[in-house]
Write a protein that holds these residues in place. Structure first.
Motif, PDB file in Angstrom:
ATOM      1  N   LYS A  95      34.495  30.076  36.718  1.00  0.00           N
ATOM      2  CA  LYS A  95      35.238  29.105  35.909  1.00  0.00           C
ATOM      3  C   LYS A  95      36.726  29.361  36.085  1.00  0.00           C
ATOM      4  O   LYS A  95      37.146  30.459  36.446  1.00  0.00           O
ATOM      5  CB  LYS A  95      34.855  29.238  34.433  1.00  0.00           C
ATOM      6  N   ASN A  96      37.527  28.345  35.799  1.00  0.00           N
ATOM      7  CA  ASN A  96      38.979  28.480  35.914  1.00  0.00           C
ATOM      8  C   ASN A  96      39.476  29.700  35.125  1.00  0.00           C
ATOM      9  O   ASN A  96      39.094  29.895  33.964  1.00  0.00           O
ATOM     10  CB  ASN A  96      39.678  27.225  35.370  1.00  0.00           C
ATOM     11  N   GLY A  97      40.321  30.494  35.782  1.00  0.00           N
ATOM     12  CA  GLY A  97      40.932  31.632  35.094  1.00  0.00           C
ATOM     13  C   GLY A  97      40.127  32.910  35.129  1.00  0.00           C
ATOM     14  O   GLY A  97      40.604  33.948  34.664  1.00  0.00           O
ATOM     15  N   ASP A  98      38.897  32.884  35.659  1.00  0.00           N
ATOM     16  CA  ASP A  98      38.085  34.106  35.726  1.00  0.00           C
ATOM     17  C   ASP A  98      38.747  35.149  36.636  1.00  0.00           C
ATOM     18  O   ASP A  98      39.327  34.802  37.671  1.00  0.00           O
ATOM     19  CB  ASP A  98      36.685  33.809  36.284  1.00  0.00           C
ATOM     20  N   SER A 125      45.412  40.087  40.650  1.00  0.00           N
ATOM     21  CA  SER A 125      46.066  38.857  40.173  1.00  0.00           C
ATOM     22  C   SER A 125      46.440  37.873  41.272  1.00  0.00           C
ATOM     23  O   SER A 125      47.298  37.016  41.072  1.00  0.00           O
ATOM     24  CB  SER A 125      47.328  39.189  39.345  1.00  0.00           C
ATOM     25  N   TYR A 141      40.053  27.690  39.992  1.00  0.00           N
ATOM     26  CA  TYR A 141      41.070  28.667  40.374  1.00  0.00           C
ATOM     27  C   TYR A 141      40.752  29.985  39.676  1.00  0.00           C
ATOM     28  O   TYR A 141      40.682  30.039  38.450  1.00  0.00           O
ATOM     29  CB  TYR A 141      42.466  28.155  40.006  1.00  0.00           C
ATOM     30  N   VAL A 142      40.543  31.019  40.484  1.00  0.00           N
ATOM     31  CA  VAL A 142      40.163  32.317  39.935  1.00  0.00           C
ATOM     32  C   VAL A 142      41.127  33.380  40.467  1.00  0.00           C
ATOM     33  O   VAL A 142      41.935  33.110  41.357  1.00  0.00           O
ATOM     34  CB  VAL A 142      38.705  32.667  40.309  1.00  0.00           C
ATOM     35  N   PHE A 143      41.012  34.593  39.926  1.00  0.00           N
ATOM     36  CA  PHE A 143      41.937  35.663  40.272  1.00  0.00           C
ATOM     37  C   PHE A 143      41.188  36.879  40.797  1.00  0.00           C
ATOM     38  O   PHE A 143      40.091  37.191  40.335  1.00  0.00           O
ATOM     39  CB  PHE A 143      42.752  36.088  39.036  1.00  0.00           C
ATOM     40  N   LYS A 171      47.049  19.614  32.166  1.00  0.00           N
ATOM     41  CA  LYS A 171      46.747  20.428  33.345  1.00  0.00           C
ATOM     42  C   LYS A 171      48.051  20.856  34.005  1.00  0.00           C
ATOM     43  O   LYS A 171      48.922  20.027  34.254  1.00  0.00           O
ATOM     44  CB  LYS A 171      45.900  19.634  34.352  1.00  0.00           C
ATOM     45  N   ASN A 190      35.619  39.027  34.501  1.00  0.00           N
ATOM     46  CA  ASN A 190      36.380  39.439  33.312  1.00  0.00           C
ATOM     47  C   ASN A 190      35.865  40.775  32.759  1.00  0.00           C
ATOM     48  O   ASN A 190      35.724  40.966  31.545  1.00  0.00           O
ATOM     49  CB  ASN A 190      36.313  38.347  32.235  1.00  0.00           C
ATOM     50  N   ILE A 247      49.467  26.653  39.216  1.00  0.00           N
ATOM     51  CA  ILE A 247      48.317  26.820  40.108  1.00  0.00           C
ATOM     52  C   ILE A 247      48.140  25.512  40.879  1.00  0.00           C
ATOM     53  O   ILE A 247      47.558  24.547  40.376  1.00  0.00           O
ATOM     54  CB  ILE A 247      47.030  27.152  39.322  1.00  0.00           C
ATOM     55  N   ILE A 289      45.771  34.527  43.195  1.00  0.00           N
ATOM     56  CA  ILE A 289      45.027  33.301  42.876  1.00  0.00           C
ATOM     57  C   ILE A 289      44.218  32.856  44.097  1.00  0.00           C
ATOM     58  O   ILE A 289      44.722  32.861  45.221  1.00  0.00           O
ATOM     59  CB  ILE A 289      45.993  32.171  42.457  1.00  0.00           C
TER      60      ILE A 289
END
Length: 758
Positions: A469-472, A426, A420-422, A323, A458, A328, A428
């Motif tokens: 979800k993380n990174g979406d 971009s 953590y999403v965007f 991790k 996405n 982040i 965070i």
């Protein structure tokens, strides 16, 4: 840095004098603990002026608490000193240390706030006052009192985070010395600490305090389990001492060879976290493999990633156990790289890589603001450490005056297992796990949330209830005419989104109730022979609304209309009083209007009836006992505080209410063109064969009837079965048509609408 936490709080130690210490050594130890010298070494960061201010506060507190003893027999002043000592570990400012020393003076020593203000200044007095209010909070098991206490505490810490830092120091010291308290208090205080104070410490990034509070609570809540687990960990520690030493030596050698300066320290999982993992995942102690770990403190951020590479060359990483909390950061400001490696003998070992600054934040969280504020050049460090959450409490409070509802909104944010999403640009954003597209929209801005109609994750369009979800990458689509949907409350995760939606719906309900109230009062006034309501500032009737409001006890015309719409006031009674006031002002009653309205008011097609088309939202409810649909004969009941409740005319509940409360019934009727479908119940008796439910559902679908719920009962195998449906239909004709289609289905023996009991 070892946390030295203190606390008074609901667990205030008794100050009744226990036996006076008899041994000279004990008296000497007590005297040393009660002296200012116990603090002096920790205050060098304040400078001479700051130290002198703290000394003055100590002298005042020492004098105020003179003669008071703790349950242990120590002078009571040892407790404020211990609280101040922990605050000094966090490098809090002189005002906070003074407040820590004085925090019990208002409540226990008869000192007034104005006296503190004169001696030590406004800020110190405000801090002490805030702490005193928290101490008076009694966290009872009764939900309302508890919720109100939470609200006061959270708002106090939102205004000045030092209040909660001193409070957490206070609570930790009380937990450390709880063995001196009566055992019958242990469970309540330990549970309260585990449920309230530990999560707040975690939310503020005070990880060392968080872990200690958890372990102390565990020890006093479950002494036997704590003792057994403690022995098991001690045995495992002695068995694996050689392994841990070997890993540490290998790591030291690898970094020395590389020429990188590092500081390595062992980390052992706390007893409470081991216990919780065993309990939640139903594991034995032997199955908990990540008890041991190492922290590697390196000079810079790039060195963290270099150290990761070195470790991965030494031992194999466990897939999925890496991790990056540096790129982040967690919502409470925590930053580190985490990786789990397969060490010697196949034992999993976790490594954490961080810089000194990161380590400071990891252990002290929001308190690190004072630790390095002088050297911070990147804006407000308290914001960077996630204290925006504190300000969000004030936002929620602005829309939520009910204490239980406030706590309901906030408690979900105290356990921030974050994703953590965007944004499309971009940026965070951190949200609690389980957060949806709607939560994301409200996190950006309340206006965005209110106008949300769709969302993309996405690049693909998804339902608004989709969990993130993380990174979406999330994109929110809005429309100017859109408004919050009550159904959103069923899936939003954040307190902010929930409070904003509820606030909007409450405002909407009040607006609609006001409109309904105005309509009902106008109708009742016409029944008294007067055509329309006077204007608020009608020159023909000066002061008429002021007189009417004095009669009803309302503050404004708007409030009166809302009360009528909610059924808190009877329109006919208000209309009679308004008629008297208007006739006194010279208005004449219209005999024709009086006759027409009075003698048709209960007929089916009364001109004065309230027309319903399904667009009334919160101001009108359709009774679930009889589920009226357009085409049914209906009656309207103005429930106390419920607004207008519509029943079918033959509903048994409505008949009983009419018998008891006839004056609360008003004439209602269906509009010519209802704007939506209405729910009603069906019972379909079928031959119990394979696929019969699918056949009935298909028949209803062909009749353009929407099924919203199905209940098949729990009877055992039988030749026949009753299927109960909740369906949406346009009107009674639509329902009759669907029932006729069902009756022609071969497997259906009988199909009928569910009628309420008489």
């Amino acid at each position: 840095m070892t946390a030295v936490l203190p606390t008074p709080s609901p667990a205030k130690p008794s100050k009744s004098a226990p036996p006076v210490p008899s041994k000279g050594t004990t008296a000497a130890a007590n005297a040393a603990a009660a002296s200012f010298a116990a603090l002096t070494d920790a205050l060098d960061y304040l400078g001479p002026a700051g130290i002198e201010q703290v000394r003055q506060a100590y002298r005042f507190a020492d004098e105020a608490h003179l003669g008071q003893l703790r349950n242990s027999g120590e002078p009571y002043i040892t407790h404020p000193i211990a609280v101040a000592a922990q605050c000094a570990v966090w490098k809090l400012d002189a005002q906070a240390l003074m407040a820590a020393l004085l925090h019990d003076a208002l409540e226990d020593c008869g000192v007034t706030k104005s006296e503190l203000m004169d001696r030590f200044g406004l800020q110190v007095a405000e801090l002490v006052d805030g702490l005193t209010k928290l101490d008076k909070l009694e966290f009872n098991t009764r939900e309302e009192n508890q919720a109100e206490s939470f609200r006061k505490m959270l708002l106090a810490m939102a205004r000045d985070v030092r209040v909660i830092l001193i409070k957490l120091a206070d609570r930790t010291h009380n937990m450390r010395t709880m063995s001196d308290m009566p055992k019958n208090k242990w469970a309540r205080i330990a549970s309260e600490t585990l449920d309230i104070y530990a999560p707040i410490a975690h939310r503020l990034g005070l990880n060392q305090t968080y872990r200690e509070l958890q372990d102390l609570s565990f020890r006093h809540l479950h002494p036997w389990r704590h003792a057994i687990l403690s022995k098991a960990v001690a045995k495992a520690r002695s068995r694996r001492r050689d392994l841990v030493q070997k890993v540490q030596a290998d790591v030291d050698a690898a970094f020395a060879k590389l020429g990188m300066r590092i500081r390595i320290a062992g980390r052992e999982k706390t007893l409470f976290s081991i216990y919780r993992k065993m309990d939640e995942k139903h594991l034995s102690f032997a199955q908990v493999t990540d008890i041991y770990g190492f922290r590697i403190i390196v000079p810079g951020i790039t060195d963290c990633y270099t150290a990761l590479g070195v470790l991965h060359q030494m031992y194999k990483p466990v897939p999925g156990k890496f991790k990056d909390h540096i790129a982040i950061a967690k919502v409470n400001g925590y930053q580190s790289l985490h990786t789990t490696l397969v060490g010697p003998s196949g034992i999993n070992i976790e490594f954490q890589m961080r810089t000194e600054d990161m380590h400071m934040v990891a252990e002290s969280g929001v308190a690190a603001h004072w630790l390095y504020k002088a050297s911070d050049h990147d804006g407000d460090p308290s914001e960077r450490l996630g204290t925006k959450w504190l300000q969000s409490l004030l936002d929620i409070q602005n829309e939520t005056r009910d204490a239980a509802e406030f706590w309901d909104h906030v408690k979900v944010d105290l356990f921030p297992d974050a994703v953590y999403v965007f944004t499309p640009k971009s940026q965070i954003m951190a949200l609690p796990r389980g957060a949806t597209v709607v939560d994301f929209a409200y996190a950006i801005h309340s206006n965005i949330g209110d106008r949300t109609v769709a969302g993309k994750i996405n690049g693909e369009q998804v339902p608004l209830r989709t969990e993130l979800k993380n990174g979406d990458v999330i994109e929110v689509i809005t429309a100017p005419v859109s408004s919050p949907n009550p159904a959103w409350l069923g899936f939003v995760r954040t307190g902010r989104a929930r409070s904003k939606i509820r606030h909007y719906l409450k405002t909407l309900a009040l607006t609609e109730s006001e409109e309904l109230g105005e309509k009902l009062l106008t109708q009742a006034l016409r029944a008294e022979g007067l055509e329309k309501l006077p204007e608020t500032r009608d020159p023909a009737f000066p002061g008429i609304w002021e007189k009417l409001l004095r009669f009803t006890g309302n503050k404004t015309r708007s409030e009166l209309m809302t009360d009528i719409g909610l059924g808190k006031r009877i329109a006919s009674m208000v209309a009679k009083r308004l008629t008297v006031l208007m006739t006194e002002g010279g208005e004449k009653r219209d005999a024709l209007l009086l006759t027409r309205e009075r003698y048709t008011s209960h007929e089916k097609l009364s001109q004065g009836a309230v027309l319903l088309d399904g667009s009334e939202n919160a101001s009108v409810k359709y009774a679930p006992c009889c589920r009226p649909i357009p085409g049914d004969a209906i009656v309207g009941y103005l429930g106390r505080g419920e607004g207008l409740v519509v029943h079918t005319a033959d509903c048994g509940t409505a008949k009983r209410l009419q018998h008891k409360d006839a004056e609360r019934f008003i004439a209602v009727d269906w509009a010519d063109e209802p704007v939506r479908a209405f729910e009603t119940g069906l019972v379909v008796t079928v031959t119990n064969r394979k696929g019969v439910l699918a056949r009935v559902a298909a028949e209803l679908a062909s009749s353009e009837v929407d099924i919203t719920h199905v209940d098949m009962g729990d009877e055992g195998p039988a030749d026949t079965a009753d299927l109960r449906f909740l369906v949406s239909v346009q009107d009674a004709n639509h329902l009759d048509s669907a029932l006729r289609h069902l009756a022609r289905t071969p497997t259906v023996l009988r199909a009928a609408r569910i009628k309420p009991a008489g």
